[in-house]
Enzyme design. Structure first.
Site, mmCIF file in Angstrom:
data_model
loop_
_atom_site.group_PDB
_atom_site.id
_atom_site.type_symbol
_atom_site.label_atom_id
_atom_site.label_comp_id
_atom_site.label_asym_id
_atom_site.label_seq_id
_atom_site.Cartn_x
_atom_site.Cartn_y
_atom_site.Cartn_z
ATOM 1 N N THR A 53 -1.277 -1.395 3.920
ATOM 2 C CA THR A 53 -2.101 -0.319 4.468
ATOM 3 C C THR A 53 -3.283 -0.062 3.544
ATOM 4 O O THR A 53 -3.243 -0.391 2.359
ATOM 5 C CB THR A 53 -1.330 1.014 4.537
ATOM 6 O OG1 THR A 53 -0.983 1.413 3.190
ATOM 7 C CG2 THR A 53 -0.084 0.899 5.382
ATOM 8 N N ASP A 54 -4.298 0.573 4.075
ATOM 9 C CA ASP A 54 -5.287 1.181 3.194
ATOM 10 C C ASP A 54 -4.607 2.414 2.576
ATOM 11 O O ASP A 54 -3.550 2.848 3.042
ATOM 12 C CB ASP A 54 -6.543 1.566 3.972
ATOM 13 C CG ASP A 54 -7.756 1.724 3.056
ATOM 14 O OD1 ASP A 54 -7.565 1.959 1.839
ATOM 15 O OD2 ASP A 54 -8.895 1.611 3.543
#
Ligand SMILES: *[C@@H]1O[C@H](CO)[C@@H](O)[C@H](O)[C@H]1NC(C)=O
Ligand SMILES: *[C@@H]1O[C@H](CO)[C@@H](O)[C@H](O)[C@H]1NC(C)=O
Ligand SMILES: *[C@@H]1O[C@H](CO)[C@@H](O)[C@H](O)[C@H]1NC(C)=O
Ligand SMILES: *[C@@H]1O[C@H](CO)[C@@H](O)[C@H](O)[C@H]1NC(C)=O
Ligand SMILES: *[C@@H]1O[C@H](CO)[C@@H](O)[C@H](O)[C@H]1NC(C)=O
Ligand SMILES: *[C@@H]1O[C@H](CO)[C@@H](O)[C@H](O)[C@H]1NC(C)=O
Ligand SMILES: *[C@@H]1O[C@H](CO)[C@@H](O)[C@H](O)[C@H]1NC(C)=O
Ligand SMILES: *[C@@H]1O[C@H](CO)[C@@H](O)[C@H](O)[C@H]1NC(C)=O
Ligand SMILES: *[C@@H]1O[C@H](CO)[C@@H](O)[C@H](O)[C@H]1NC(C)=O
Ligand SMILES: *[C@@H]1O[C@H](CO)[C@@H](O)[C@H](O)[C@H]1NC(C)=O
Length: 861
Positions: A289-290
């Site tokens: 994920t960011d």
């Protein structure tokens, strides 16, 4: 990625905290009632295709299989989940598996250098790299980035960025990527990845996908992160194109975007991750994920996410995570199949082996949390042991040579009346503008480059790095000549005198950055400044042009900047776009201004006369409540593709000669030959592991407050009492393989060279220099689809050519380069035998003197 690097900034998280009050157990993703755009939805695609079927990765996967099959549940979960915000030296780190020699993997920004440290190089950002159109330099800079990451003990360097693609001219982070064209992004990204990974450091290709503006990318109390609604053909031919090339280059990891695609968040969009990325593009590495872009536990695992970064759940620093112990629970209660967990871990470990990080890879020897030698080991824990965290390892080697070469070769000359450039060393110069000087408050005095003071070397946000030093234009010019007066101010000095021979150098700039910092009223995107020069730059140029008859405008910019107010003025003799030069701002500029090198950069995006020239749909969106539905209605028509269609000429040498075209591989079918069959992937014991493997009582760990662990208090009580509400369309039966897949990046047949165009480039000028040949494809109407008139598909740059010297460049075209995405057949379709295809070659889309017709001849103007 990651907004926040400093503890002091944690207060910024407050709106975020309130935004998504999702308990650990919940997989709900839509907290606000939002309406999807009609017709745009993301179909389910399950299960995740396991990695390990691409020949290049076989060895890495078999090594990974050996140890993953012996790992406990706690060890596996450790590798999937970050240890929490500020729980270690890097912006993110996984748990470790010391039994098999796997340390806490260190993940650190970013695309132009190692962020938040010292004794590093601040290379020019992506946009300048794109402007060089030099594949060797793209690669060399990647090597430099990789060596520095490795030297600091960074396992995964969070770059390159090929999304934002640059659809919106005001978009805040376009400068981190290579330009507003999928081929330029693709080649820039792939060369960077190969360079980084040649050193053993792993690249992370980002942000997947449709992250075209900064505002509203994440959710707040009253809004949900926007939805980029992209039709299938536009996705394949524009936004996915550079990701496909990055996968083909063997990238080890990939980072998702914060926003939704078709109303399904990128970090849990099964069609985008399981379907397109892992099946069609054959991605073998892992998906992270960011930072804080993780929105659900079981759902994201099923949709194909492999790593949560920095591990925290909806409420950072509150010891909650969607994974960590919650993932242990989801496996024990049967909701996340053991196979899916094994695949996540195998992908991570295989990528680690693939890069050779099992052999002598350094541990982190820096801390992004403090500049001091000693500091908290786990700042997020507040009560934390203290130790040496910064060893100040100098990793710069001779990378400043590459940094300077990139900045120099990016420099693009837009106008040069009466050959005013190059300057002579005895010319009388008057220099105007704060953009020629330094930051009066000092080097790196604005965190994450979050201000526009002095020469603009990079945009702002997490995609920055500290400048180890900076040579300003002022310093570099003063080092060359005494015959110069500096007016380092943005208001034109009334008192300045002008002589007929004087040359005025006027420095102006335009900045943008990431959404977590607002600079002069611009929250990342250029909301307030628009596409205008900052600090009344237009007025400075106009005033100088009134007083001096010879004006050279030098521009440092993140993207398109309007010049209409002054570019046609008679006294504005030259316009030089120096893009974003990084630490070697001054030296690279004087290299070109004084004629030691000829300018050889090209614009990586189009400069319009007026902002009205763009399609309306590429403007910024903002909304107070609900969710922005950003529908990509302009389709394939962004940047020059649009300008050509709308018949708008952008304002504004070499002559390629003796062109020739040869057919390499036959193109005798519309669709590529059938994909190879998919080899089997590693198999594991799928029995749910024993609960004790994640029991706190099984470990003697000294528990750190707020640290994210895989352990649970009473795991033996976990039962799968009720059925998990699997999403519609969920299945554990392997999906039919997509016909466009078959290897990394897609069906290998797509990447065979089908044509090559040779052009001879001869230097007919008086100075040594390099030239770029850009090749654009024109596809025939017979394909039956509305396709942009010209599309960049290849480029090559010559070596330094002395006057009279020539070089023959070969531009290779693959089947994919001459294909369109057939949404019905779900495959790439080319004109049979290449009938009707034309290849145009020249300096830029506006200057294409050579044309080759497939089956016919080449001619040169
Ligand atoms: C989004 O919706 C469009 C329009 O229906 C469709 O063509 C496209 O495939 C969808 N994309 C994804 C990722 O679901
Ligand atoms: C791991 O397990 C395999 C069986 O799956 C076994 O053959 C091997 O010896 C084990 N390796 C280690 C390092 O424990
Ligand atoms: C999980 O990672 C943490 C942090 O590195 C470590 O303390 C712990 O021992 C690891 N657990 C296992 C089972 O290796
Ligand atoms: C299993 O545990 C996870 C994580 O706590 C939870 O989200 C999921 O709903 C649970 N499944 C069942 C069937 O209760
Ligand atoms: C830090 O890097 C240096 C040089 O790469 C290396 O010699 C040292 O061992 C590293 N420090 C740690 C703690 O690994
Ligand atoms: C580049 O770095 C080297 C040492 O690493 C230094 O000697 C040299 O001065 C630097 N070049 C410039 C232009 O500062
Ligand atoms: C600058 O030097 C050139 C020769 O390099 C000479 O022709 C010219 O007259 C000089 N100009 C001035 C202003 O001194
Ligand atoms: C200044 O000029 C000298 C001589 O050309 C050169 O060696 C040096 O690197 C230059 N320094 C800067 C900061 O440009
Ligand atoms: C799979 O693992 C379970 C639990 O550890 C064990 O009881 C079983 O024997 C294993 N099956 C095989 C085929 O190794
Ligand atoms: C190109 O260069 C080659 C030598 O490298 C030379 O033989 C040839 O004549 C040149 N062609 C032209 C058109 O200048």
């Amino acid at each position: 990625m990651a907004p926040w690097a400093q503890l002091a900034l944690v207060t910024l998280l407050i709106p975020q905290i309130l935004a998504s009050p999702v308990p650990e157990e919940s997989d709900s993703t839509t907290h606000l009632h939002v309406r999807a755009a009609e017709g745009y939805e993301s179909p389910p695609y399950y299960p995740t295709p396991p990695g390990g079927w691409v020949p290049d990765w076989t060895e890495a996967y078999s090594k990974a299989h050996r140890i993953v099959s012996n790992m406990t549940l706690a060890e596996k979960v450790n590798l999937t989940t970050g240890t929490g915000f500020f729980m270690g030296p890097c912006v993110g780190q996984t748990g470790s598996v010391s039994r098999f020699g796997i340390p806490n993997l260190c993940l650190q920004d970013g695309p132009l250098g190692v962020r938040s440290t010292d004794h590093n190089t601040a290379f020019p950002p992506g946009i300048s790299v794109g402007a060089t159109f030099n594949k060797d330099l793209m690669y060399e800079r990647g090597v430099g980035l990789g060596e520095e990451a490795r030297g600091k003990g960074v396992n995964v360097l969070l770059g390159p960025s090929v999304g934002a693609l640059g659809r919106k001219p005001r978009g805040g982070r376009n400068w981190e990527g290579f330009g507003s064209d999928p081929t330029l992004q693709a080649i820039g990204g792939a060369q960077t990845i190969k360079g980084i990974q040649s050193t053993g450091a792993m690249a992370a290709l980002k942000h997947y996908i449709g992250n075209e503006q900064e505002q509203n990318r994440m959710s707040s109390i009253v809004t949900k992160g926007y939805s980029s609604n992209i039709d299938d053909r536009t996705l394949h031919e524009l936004y996915l194109w550079p990701f496909a090339e990055g996968v083909r280059a063997g990238v080890g990891s990939l980072m998702t975007a914060y926003n939704d695609v078709n109303s399904s968040a990128c970090s849990q969009n099964s069609k985008m991750l399981n379907g397109i990325l892992k099946d069609e593009l054959g991605f073998q590495g892992f998906v992270m994920t960011d930072w804080l872009g993780h929105y659900s536990g079981v759902a994201s695992a099923l949709a194909g996410l492999d790593m949560s970064m920095p591990g925290d759940g909806a409420i950072p620093l509150f010891e909650t995570s969607y994974w960590g112990s919650a993932l242990s629970r989801s496996v024990l209660n049967g909701s996340v199949p053991v196979d899916r967990l094994n695949d996540m871990v195998t992908r991570i470990v295989a990528a680690w082996y693939k890069l050779g990080q099992d052999k002598d890879y350094p541990l982190p020897n820096f801390s992004s949390n403090t500049k001091n030698e000693k500091g908290l080991i786990y700042p997020g824990a507040v009560i934390s042991p203290i130790g040496v965290v910064n060893q100040f390892v100098d990793v710069t080697a001779d990378h400043n040579i590459t940094a300077r070469a990139v900045a120099r070769e990016a420099i693009t000359l837009l106008k040069n009346d009466m050959d005013i450039l190059p300057l002579r060393r005895n010319d009388s110069l008057k220099v105007f503008g704060t953009d020629a000087g330094g930051n009066p408050k000092g080097l790196n005095s604005c965190g994450n480059a979050g201000c526009n003071k002095g020469v603009l070397t990079m945009g702002w946000g997490s995609g920055t790095a500290n400048l180890p030093y900076l040579v300003t234009p002022q310093e570099a010019i003063a080092n060359i000549t005494d015959n110069v007066e500096f007016y380092i101010q943005d208001k034109f000095p009334k008192s300045v005198t002008s002589n007929a021979d004087d040359i005025a150098l006027v420095f102006i700039n335009a900045d943008s950055g990431e959404n977590f910092i607002t600079v002069e009223g611009n929250p990342g995107d250029r909301t307030k400044a628009g596409l205008n020069a900052w600090h009344n730059g237009d007025d400075l140029v106009k005033s100088a042009a009134e007083k001096f008859s010879n004006v050279v405008v030098i521009i440092h910019t993140v993207g398109p900047i309007l010049m209409e107010k002054w570019i046609e003025l008679k006294s504005v003799k030259a316009v030089v776009v120096a893009h974003l030069p990084g630490q070697e701002a001054g030296t690279s500029l004087t290299d070109v201004l004084f004629g030691d090198y000829s300018p050889s950069g090209h614009m990586p995006y189009t400069i319009p006369r007026s902002e009205d020239d763009y399609p309306e749909s590429v403007g910024l969106d903002s909304q107070l409540f609900g969710q922005i539905q950003d529908t990509f209605t302009e389709g394939l028509y962004i940047d020059y593709r649009h300008f050509l269609k709308a018949n708008i000429t952008p304002p504004l040498s070499i002559r390629p000669r003796s062109p020739s075209l040869s057919a390499e591989h036959p193109l005798d079918t519309a669709y590529p030959r059938a994909r190879p069959t998919k080899p089997p992937t590693p198999t594991y014991n799928t029995t749910i592991p024993a609960a004790e493997e994640v029991a706190w009582s099984s470990t003697k760990l000294h528990r750190i407050w707020r640290y994210l662990y895989p352990y649970l208090l009473k795991p033996q009580w976990i039962k799968s009492a009720k059925a998990y509400p699997y999403p519609d369309g969920y299945s554990t039966e392997p999906h039919a393989v997509p016909r466009a897949g078959g290897g990394e990046g897609g069906n290998p047949a797509l990447f065979e060279t089908v044509f090559s165009v040779k052009v001879q480039v001869k230097n007919t000028g008086k100075r040594t220099g390099k030239a770029v040949a850009q090749l654009y494809v024109e596809l025939p109407d017979s394909l039956g689809l509305d396709t942009p008139a010209l599309q960049l598909r290849q480029f090559e740059k010559t070596k330094e050519l002395a006057p009279g010297q020539n070089e023959t460049l070969t531009l290779e075209i693959t089947r994919k380069d001459v294909s369109v995405w057939d949404v019905v057949v779900q495959d790439w379709k080319a004109p049979v035998n290449g009938e009707g295809i034309k290849f145009w070659v020249g300096n830029s889309v506006a200057d294409l003197p050579v044309v080759c017709v497939v089956g016919g001849e080449c001619s040169a103007e």
